[in-house]
Design a protein around this motif. Sequence first.
Motif, PDB file in Angstrom:
ATOM      1  N   LEU A   8       0.831  -1.204   0.000  1.00 59.95           N
ATOM      2  CA  LEU A   8       0.000   0.000   0.000  1.00 59.95           C
ATOM      3  C   LEU A   8       0.863   1.250   0.000  1.00 59.95           C
ATOM      4  CD1 LEU A   8       0.135   1.300   3.110  1.00 59.95           C
ATOM      5  CD2 LEU A   8      -1.325  -0.648   3.589  1.00 59.95           C
ATOM      6  N   SER A   9       0.235   2.347  -0.413  1.00 56.70           N
ATOM      7  CA  SER A   9       0.846   3.676  -0.343  1.00 56.70           C
ATOM      8  C   SER A   9      -0.086   4.561   0.465  1.00 56.70           C
ATOM      9  CB  SER A   9       1.051   4.255  -1.744  1.00 56.70           C
ATOM     10  OG  SER A   9       1.520   5.595  -1.674  1.00 56.70           O
ATOM     11  N   LEU A  10       0.434   5.152   1.522  1.00 55.97           N
ATOM     12  CA  LEU A  10      -0.375   5.935   2.454  1.00 55.97           C
ATOM     13  C   LEU A  10       0.051   7.402   2.418  1.00 55.97           C
ATOM     14  CD1 LEU A  10      -2.496   5.918   4.801  1.00 55.97           C
ATOM     15  CD2 LEU A  10      -0.539   5.674   6.349  1.00 55.97           C
ATOM     16  N   PRO A  11      -0.807   8.308   1.945  1.00 50.22           N
ATOM     17  CA  PRO A  11      -0.476   9.735   2.011  1.00 50.22           C
ATOM     18  C   PRO A  11      -0.694  10.274   3.421  1.00 50.22           C
ATOM     19  CG  PRO A  11      -2.600   9.422   0.937  1.00 50.22           C
ATOM     20  CD  PRO A  11      -2.079   8.057   1.260  1.00 50.22           C
ATOM     21  N   PHE A  12       0.148  11.236   3.808  1.00 47.24           N
ATOM     22  CA  PHE A  12       0.003  11.839   5.123  1.00 47.24           C
ATOM     23  C   PHE A  12       0.498  13.272   5.082  1.00 47.24           C
ATOM     24  CE2 PHE A  12       4.237   9.956   5.077  1.00 47.24           C
ATOM     25  CZ  PHE A  12       5.032  10.936   5.671  1.00 47.24           C
ATOM     26  N   GLN A  13       0.196  14.011   6.145  1.00 53.26           N
ATOM     27  CA  GLN A  13       0.644  15.394   6.250  1.00 53.26           C
ATOM     28  C   GLN A  13       1.056  15.674   7.686  1.00 53.26           C
ATOM     29  OE1 GLN A  13      -1.493  18.275   3.947  1.00 53.26           O
ATOM     30  NE2 GLN A  13      -1.307  19.875   5.513  1.00 53.26           N
ATOM     31  N   ILE A  14       2.201  16.334   7.844  1.00 53.22           N
ATOM     32  CA  ILE A  14       2.656  16.761   9.171  1.00 53.22           C
ATOM     33  C   ILE A  14       2.122  18.168   9.366  1.00 53.22           C
ATOM     34  CG2 ILE A  14       4.627  17.025  10.711  1.00 53.22           C
ATOM     35  CD1 ILE A  14       6.215  15.247   8.792  1.00 53.22           C
ATOM     36  N   CYS A  17       4.238  21.485  10.173  1.00 56.59           N
ATOM     37  CA  CYS A  17       5.532  21.637   9.491  1.00 56.59           C
ATOM     38  C   CYS A  17       5.416  22.000   8.017  1.00 56.59           C
ATOM     39  CB  CYS A  17       6.339  20.341   9.619  1.00 56.59           C
ATOM     40  SG  CYS A  17       6.871  19.971  11.300  1.00 56.59           S
ATOM     41  N   ASP A  18       4.193  22.157   7.503  1.00 58.23           N
ATOM     42  CA  ASP A  18       4.016  22.404   6.064  1.00 58.23           C
ATOM     43  C   ASP A  18       4.715  21.323   5.244  1.00 58.23           C
ATOM     44  OD1 ASP A  18       2.490  24.603   6.538  1.00 58.23           O
ATOM     45  OD2 ASP A  18       3.923  26.077   5.784  1.00 58.23           O
ATOM     46  N   VAL A  19       4.509  20.079   5.647  1.00 54.57           N
ATOM     47  CA  VAL A  19       5.166  18.947   4.993  1.00 54.57           C
ATOM     48  C   VAL A  19       4.128  17.865   4.715  1.00 54.57           C
ATOM     49  CG1 VAL A  19       6.826  17.058   5.292  1.00 54.57           C
ATOM     50  CG2 VAL A  19       7.423  19.374   6.029  1.00 54.57           C
ATOM     51  N   ARG A  20       4.182  17.316   3.503  1.00 54.09           N
ATOM     52  CA  ARG A  20       3.346  16.167   3.153  1.00 54.09           C
ATOM     53  C   ARG A  20       4.262  14.986   2.867  1.00 54.09           C
ATOM     54  NH1 ARG A  20       1.457  18.662  -2.672  1.00 54.09           N
ATOM     55  NH2 ARG A  20       3.506  18.649  -3.664  1.00 54.09           N
ATOM     56  N   GLY A  21       3.668  13.803   2.788  1.00 55.01           N
ATOM     57  CA  GLY A  21       4.515  12.651   2.540  1.00 55.01           C
ATOM     58  C   GLY A  21       3.750  11.449   2.051  1.00 55.01           C
ATOM     59  N   GLY A 187       9.321   2.549   2.047  1.00 60.32           N
ATOM     60  CA  GLY A 187       9.923   3.865   1.834  1.00 60.32           C
ATOM     61  C   GLY A 187       9.031   4.948   2.395  1.00 60.32           C
ATOM     62  N   ILE A 188       9.650   6.048   2.787  1.00 58.86           N
ATOM     63  CA  ILE A 188       8.910   7.240   3.206  1.00 58.86           C
ATOM     64  C   ILE A 188       9.497   8.430   2.468  1.00 58.86           C
ATOM     65  CG2 ILE A 188       8.218   8.760   5.112  1.00 58.86           C
ATOM     66  CD1 ILE A 188       8.608   6.472   7.031  1.00 58.86           C
ATOM     67  N   LEU A 189       8.624   9.181   1.805  1.00 56.67           N
ATOM     68  CA  LEU A 189       9.008  10.386   1.080  1.00 56.67           C
ATOM     69  C   LEU A 189       8.383  11.595   1.765  1.00 56.67           C
ATOM     70  CD1 LEU A 189      10.119  11.836  -1.547  1.00 56.67           C
ATOM     71  CD2 LEU A 189       7.828  11.455  -2.496  1.00 56.67           C
ATOM     72  N   LEU A 190       9.198  12.603   2.042  1.00 55.88           N
ATOM     73  CA  LEU A 190       8.710  13.870   2.565  1.00 55.88           C
ATOM     74  C   LEU A 190       8.900  14.951   1.506  1.00 55.88           C
ATOM     75  CD1 LEU A 190      10.027  14.126   6.257  1.00 55.88           C
ATOM     76  CD2 LEU A 190       7.852  13.222   5.428  1.00 55.88           C
ATOM     77  N   GLN A 191       7.900  15.823   1.373  1.00 54.54           N
ATOM     78  CA  GLN A 191       7.978  16.962   0.451  1.00 54.54           C
ATOM     79  C   GLN A 191       7.475  18.207   1.174  1.00 54.54           C
ATOM     80  OE1 GLN A 191       5.481  14.855  -2.520  1.00 54.54           O
ATOM     81  NE2 GLN A 191       7.033  15.453  -4.001  1.00 54.54           N
ATOM     82  N   GLU A 241       4.674  14.594  17.539  1.00 58.23           N
ATOM     83  CA  GLU A 241       4.818  15.877  18.229  1.00 58.23           C
ATOM     84  C   GLU A 241       4.230  17.036  17.424  1.00 58.23           C
ATOM     85  OE1 GLU A 241       8.809  16.652  19.312  1.00 58.23           O
ATOM     86  OE2 GLU A 241       8.960  14.984  20.730  1.00 58.23           O
ATOM     87  N   ASP A 242       4.247  16.926  16.113  1.00 59.17           N
ATOM     88  CA  ASP A 242       3.767  18.010  15.262  1.00 59.17           C
ATOM     89  C   ASP A 242       2.422  17.697  14.614  1.00 59.17           C
ATOM     90  OD1 ASP A 242       5.993  19.985  15.374  1.00 59.17           O
ATOM     91  OD2 ASP A 242       7.120  18.272  14.644  1.00 59.17           O
ATOM     92  N   GLY A 243       1.806  16.589  15.008  1.00 60.28           N
ATOM     93  CA  GLY A 243       0.492  16.250  14.491  1.00 60.28           C
ATOM     94  C   GLY A 243       0.558  15.691  13.090  1.00 60.28           C
ATOM     95  N   VAL A 244       0.427  14.388  12.960  1.00 59.81           N
ATOM     96  CA  VAL A 244       0.469  13.764  11.646  1.00 59.81           C
ATOM     97  C   VAL A 244      -0.937  13.269  11.295  1.00 59.81           C
ATOM     98  CG1 VAL A 244       1.213  11.553  12.642  1.00 59.81           C
ATOM     99  CG2 VAL A 244       1.580  12.004  10.210  1.00 59.81           C
ATOM    100  N   ARG A 245      -1.393  13.644  10.113  1.00 59.98           N
ATOM    101  CA  ARG A 245      -2.737  13.277   9.655  1.00 59.98           C
ATOM    102  C   ARG A 245      -2.604  12.381   8.432  1.00 59.98           C
ATOM    103  NH1 ARG A 245      -6.864  16.717   6.601  1.00 59.98           N
ATOM    104  NH2 ARG A 245      -5.256  18.323   6.661  1.00 59.98           N
ATOM    105  N   VAL A 246      -3.278  11.243   8.453  1.00 57.75           N
ATOM    106  CA  VAL A 246      -3.206  10.300   7.337  1.00 57.75           C
ATOM    107  C   VAL A 246      -4.482  10.373   6.516  1.00 57.75           C
ATOM    108  CG1 VAL A 246      -1.662   8.756   8.582  1.00 57.75           C
ATOM    109  CG2 VAL A 246      -4.126   8.359   8.680  1.00 57.75           C
ATOM    110  N   PHE A 247      -4.345   9.998   5.235  1.00 57.65           N
ATOM    111  CA  PHE A 247      -5.470   9.997   4.316  1.00 57.65           C
ATOM    112  C   PHE A 247      -5.700   8.562   3.828  1.00 57.65           C
ATOM    113  CE2 PHE A 247      -3.352  14.088   4.297  1.00 57.65           C
ATOM    114  CZ  PHE A 247      -4.406  14.966   4.500  1.00 57.65           C
ATOM    115  N   GLU A 248      -6.566   8.405   2.883  1.00 55.27           N
ATOM    116  CA  GLU A 248      -6.899   7.055   2.420  1.00 55.27           C
ATOM    117  C   GLU A 248      -5.724   6.425   1.673  1.00 55.27           C
ATOM    118  OE1 GLU A 248     -10.316   4.723  -0.249  1.00 55.27           O
ATOM    119  OE2 GLU A 248     -10.366   6.908  -0.008  1.00 55.27           O
ATOM    120  N   ALA A 249      -5.401   5.191   2.029  1.00 55.25           N
ATOM    121  CA  ALA A 249      -4.313   4.468   1.382  1.00 55.25           C
ATOM    122  C   ALA A 249      -4.772   3.911   0.036  1.00 55.25           C
ATOM    123  CB  ALA A 249      -3.832   3.336   2.271  1.00 55.25           C
TER     124      ALA A 249
END
Length: 310
Positions: A8-14, A17-21, A187-191, A241-249
């Motif tokens: 699976l691939s799981l999108p998320f956002q920190i 931090c203005d960061v998605r992944g 793998g984990i990708l941050l953008q 610590e910075d609040g991570v929110r996940v979306f649909e995989a």
Amino acid sequence: MPSLHDDLSLPFQIEQCDVRGRLVRLGPALDRILSRHAYPEPVAQLLAEAMALAATMATALKFDGIFSLQAKGDGPVSTLVADCRTPGHLRGYASFDAERLDGLELGPGAERALVPLLLGKGYLAFTIDPQGPDMERYQGIVDLSGSTLAEAAHAYFAQSEQLNARVVLAAAHRKGTDGRRYWRGGGILLQQLPIQAGGLGDDERELAWEKATALLSTTRADELCDPAISQNDLLFRLFHEDGVRVFEASALADACTCSSDKVRGILSTFSAEELGDMADADGRITVTCQFCSAGYDFPAADFSASGAKA
């Protein structure tokens, strides 16, 4: 062994931090892709990481089509290919020189230097081939650099991306409860997100990005490859610590594009002389897909009858 946290691939956002992944977990699909070939362990390890990288980058893009990763070098592994096609279909293969590979001394820690050891000097190319009219193909190429595929990808990000991006990759050949060994990867990708009105200021964005990438660097290979650790738990460990929110995989799957009709179409483009050279003593042409190892067998006479290329 299969688990609820595989392929699976799981999108998320920190949030702060203005960061998605994207987090990618590969289990049975990766194991099937690698198990079809008699790859030596280090070659399989490198291809597994390439599959994780291709899946992570492809699913972070909003497009329908094919995302391909190709590495070519002057080392024992001459070619490495991995691609991900909408809606998450994966395939990959590696070409290697067995004699040169046998001559290498791959001691402890070799997995942290597979790029120079196996690929040597060469290039890494990423290709985006979108479907649909008026859609242009894009390719970015960078010299192979660093010790790992992740480091080579960072060189590509620095050259090609307008926004900051970082990735961690891992692959492992783990023993299951049945005693058999299974390939797993991740793998984990941050953008970094584009600057937004009312968002973080420049200094805050820089500090937030540094924090997010520092936390990413603490990711252990065993965490990415452990089926007992869910994707949500892993992201919470890293970024709570910075609040991570996940979306649909979205699902990832082992799926090749080869078929009897496609192979027949390719063979029909060869001349009668070339087809004769391909045929065995019984007048048959056998083709094996380099990706999935599926075999296709045709009478050479089929093509001369239908009219091969002059």
